[in-house]
Design a protein around this motif. Structure first.
Motif, PDB file in Angstrom:
ATOM      1  N   ARG A 199       0.822  -1.204   0.000  1.00  0.00           N
ATOM      2  CA  ARG A 199       0.000   0.000   0.000  1.00  0.00           C
ATOM      3  C   ARG A 199       0.860   1.258   0.000  1.00  0.00           C
ATOM      4  NH1 ARG A 199      -4.279  -2.454   4.402  1.00  0.00           N
ATOM      5  NH2 ARG A 199      -5.728  -3.378   2.879  1.00  0.00           N
ATOM      6  N   ALA A 200       1.945   1.245   0.769  1.00  0.00           N
ATOM      7  CA  ALA A 200       2.801   2.424   0.878  1.00  0.00           C
ATOM      8  C   ALA A 200       3.555   2.710  -0.416  1.00  0.00           C
ATOM      9  CB  ALA A 200       3.789   2.240   2.030  1.00  0.00           C
ATOM     10  N   LEU A 201       3.906   1.664  -1.152  1.00  0.00           N
ATOM     11  CA  LEU A 201       4.715   1.831  -2.357  1.00  0.00           C
ATOM     12  C   LEU A 201       3.911   1.713  -3.650  1.00  0.00           C
ATOM     13  CD1 LEU A 201       7.904  -0.166  -1.281  1.00  0.00           C
ATOM     14  CD2 LEU A 201       7.695   2.313  -1.542  1.00  0.00           C
ATOM     15  N   ASP A 252      -4.016  -9.624  -2.863  1.00  0.00           N
ATOM     16  CA  ASP A 252      -4.688  -9.416  -4.150  1.00  0.00           C
ATOM     17  C   ASP A 252      -5.169  -7.977  -4.274  1.00  0.00           C
ATOM     18  OD1 ASP A 252      -4.324 -11.924  -5.117  1.00  0.00           O
ATOM     19  OD2 ASP A 252      -6.349 -12.654  -4.725  1.00  0.00           O
ATOM     20  N   GLY A 253      -5.065  -7.436  -5.473  1.00  0.00           N
ATOM     21  CA  GLY A 253      -5.585  -6.108  -5.742  1.00  0.00           C
ATOM     22  C   GLY A 253      -4.680  -4.970  -5.339  1.00  0.00           C
ATOM     23  N   ILE A 312       2.447 -11.892  -7.946  1.00  0.00           N
ATOM     24  CA  ILE A 312       2.569 -12.842  -6.838  1.00  0.00           C
ATOM     25  C   ILE A 312       2.790 -14.243  -7.373  1.00  0.00           C
ATOM     26  CG2 ILE A 312       1.452 -13.818  -4.798  1.00  0.00           C
ATOM     27  CD1 ILE A 312      -0.192 -11.261  -4.584  1.00  0.00           C
ATOM     28  N   SER A 313       3.809 -14.903  -6.865  1.00  0.00           N
ATOM     29  CA  SER A 313       4.101 -16.292  -7.203  1.00  0.00           C
ATOM     30  C   SER A 313       4.053 -17.102  -5.916  1.00  0.00           C
ATOM     31  CB  SER A 313       5.481 -16.408  -7.860  1.00  0.00           C
ATOM     32  OG  SER A 313       5.781 -17.740  -8.208  1.00  0.00           O
TER      33      SER A 313
END
Length: 297
Positions: free
Chosen positions: A123-125, A148-149, A154-155
């Motif tokens: 969220r911060a980046l 997600d979102g 993501i792996s």
């Protein structure tokens, strides 16, 4: 015991052991399909360089504590395994370097708040940095679902699915996960290791930095009880400080214990839940993992 290989049409299996600092011998079994995606068919483990696994001291540990008659042979097998993993970890790091991606291996015990910290980090980046996540766990993708979102690639790595249910990630597993990421579109890779205060610190995966999340609910003594983990990292994030009013936790004693084990570690106190101190963590990432990053696109 030691390492064996069983080949058939679909699988490749081996068993191996490694020695912890106290002389304990831990044995793991892996089974992989031939198309697991490991470079050159390598599957092995890498031991943290600080953890002694060769030479006189280890032989003495086997001779004095393990009770095995095959001590010298077992040490030789272990050294071969660690050397293979060293090589593959370097290949992973080379793949990242060629794409201008810095990787952080994030470790902790279960429940310390790694995933919550990663959510706060994303969220911060968001909009500033292109982030990939390798989400390591024994089973399920529950942690990955929480991210997600938020704009990250993501792996998911479940160690129970073809990796023997390991309590850590190693270089071959990470190599497999990297194949599912578009590295050319990343600046930063966060590797969320399996929750465990022992094994993850002993195995290099190709990351450039290692950090750990530590919860105030775990007490002040863990740096002394699990020194390999605390010695292996350059940053210790002390999480859940919002709970301090309700706990008998002595932050100064924790810092003293940590300093005895790793006097150079950066300590960041925060609450991933409330956001207090998260900006300090994000700034640490900017300064250590993101200098000269690519422009987002």
């Amino acid at each position: 015991m030691g390492r064996f290989h069983r080949h058939d049409d679909d699988t490749h299996t081996h068993e191996h052991s490694h020695v912890l600092a106290d002389g304990t011998v831990v044995t793991h079994t892996h089974e992989h399909s031939h198309d697991d995606g490991h470079h050159d068919g390598h599957h092995s483990h890498e031991h943290e360089h600080e953890h002694e696994h060769s030479g006189h001291d280890v032989h003495e540990e086997y001779g004095d504590h393990s009770g095995y008659q095959t001590g010298a042979e077992r040490v030789s097998v272990l050294e071969d395994i660690f050397a293979e993993n060293d090589e593959l970890a370097e290949q992973n790091r080379g793949d990242l370097d060629r794409n201008g991606v810095k990787a952080v291996n994030l470790m902790s015990s279960p429940g310390s708040g790694k995933t919550e910290l990663l959510v706060a980090t994303l969220r911060a980046l968001q909009g500033e940095t292109r982030i990939g996540i390798i989400e390591g766990d024994i089973e399920t993708d529950l942690d990955a679902q929480r991210m997600d979102g938020l704009g990250a690639q993501i792996s998911v790595l479940n160690t129970a699915a073809g990796f023997g249910g390991e309590c850590h990630l190693d270089a071959p597993m990470v190599a497999h996960a990297l194949e599912r990421l578009d590295l050319s579109r990343l600046d930063l890779l966060m590797i969320e290791n399996v929750g465990n205060l022992v094994c993850p610190a002993e195995f290099e995966v190709g990351a450039h930095l290692r950090a750990m999340v530590y919860s105030v609910t775990e007490g002040e003594d863990k740096p002394k009880k699990y020194p390999v983990m605390f010695r292996a990292v350059s940053c210790v994030v002390v999480n859940k400080i919002d709970l301090l009013p309700y706990l008998d936790f002595d932050m100064e004693l924790f810092r003293r214990n940590l300093h005895e084990v790793n006097p150079d570690a950066t300590v960041i106190e925060l609450s991933a839940k409330t956001g207090q101190g998260v900006d300090t963590w994000v700034q640490w990432l900017r300064e250590n993992a993101l200098p000269g990053k690519k422009t987002c696109s």
